[in-house]
Design a protein around this motif. Structure first.
Motif: not given
Length: 233
Positions: A223-233
């Motif tokens: 997520v540009r400028g913010l950090g990271y996110r985990l997307d799961v099913d």
């Protein structure tokens, strides 16, 4: 009993100073003046609890030494080097180092980072669900926090300690953006003097291991400028 530590450093004065300081901290210290000697020690004595590796070692440089170690071991590794160029830092982390300290350094910084690595290595996994399906379908990608493993179908995905704890932290908050400083604090356990490049490189390494299908949606999303996110099913 204190932790066993291996110093890989070709400068006798630096190696001796580090050994004396770390023995004062309670470590049992082995020394290797070259990458080849370090690999021989590992073969003879097994993995230490921690490693400190210089990059400029002579015939076998530190990058090669770390890659050779990583081929069969997840021992936590800190690089201590006079090389400060961003490309060298990134290359060392890409090779499999968990942390990077530049020379000249303060002994207290080395010992603080080693203590943080030792805590992470001995701590229980983060409170991620005991088993979480990150991707359904065939093959399924499953994180088992309690067992300390990740499986793609019947195949185990081999992650380093840092990569595994990073994935667990993201899995504890699925769909939520975690900033780089937050990940440094939670995974590296050292807050304000952390280098955010370390997060980016380990995220990149983690992705190459868990995201094998380029046509599938990303699991770890930037997520540009913010950090990271985990997307799961």
């Amino acid at each position: 009993m204190g932790s066993r530590l291996l110093i890989v450093e070709d400068d006798d004065r630096v190696r001796t100073a580090l050994r004396l300081a770390l023995e004062d901290e309670g470590y049992t210290v082995d020394e290797a003046p070259s990458g080849e000697a370090a690999l021989d020690l590992l073969a003879a004595r097994g993995d230490p609890d921690l490693m400190v590796v210089d990059l400029m070692l002579g015939e076998m440089d530190g990058f090669t030494c770390i890659r050779r170690v990583r081929a069969g071991s997840n021992v936590p590794i800190i690089v201590v080097s006079a090389r400060v160029d961003t490309h060298d830092v990134v290359a060392a982390l890409e090779a499999g180092a968990d942390d990077y300290v530049t020379k000249p350094f303060q002994i207290k910084e080395i010992t603080a980072r080693l203590r943080a690595l030792r805590r992470r290595a001995s701590a229980s996994p983060p409170d991620a669900p005991e088993e979480k399906v990150l991707r359904s379908g065939d093959p399924r990608l499953v994180l088992s926090a309690a067992a300390g493993s990740v499986h793609r179908g019947d195949e185990q995905v081999h992650l380093t300690l840092t990569e595994f704890r990073l994935l667990c932290e993201l899995a504890e908050h699925p769909g939520r953006v975690l900033s780089r400083p937050a990940l440094l604090e939670r995974v590296w356990d050292r807050g304000f003097f952390g280098d955010e490049r370390i997060v980016d490189v380990h995220i990149r390494r983690l992705r190459t291991k868990i995201e094998r299908d380029p046509s599938a949606p990303e699991i770890v999303v930037t997520v540009r400028g913010l950090g990271y996110r985990l997307d799961v099913d």
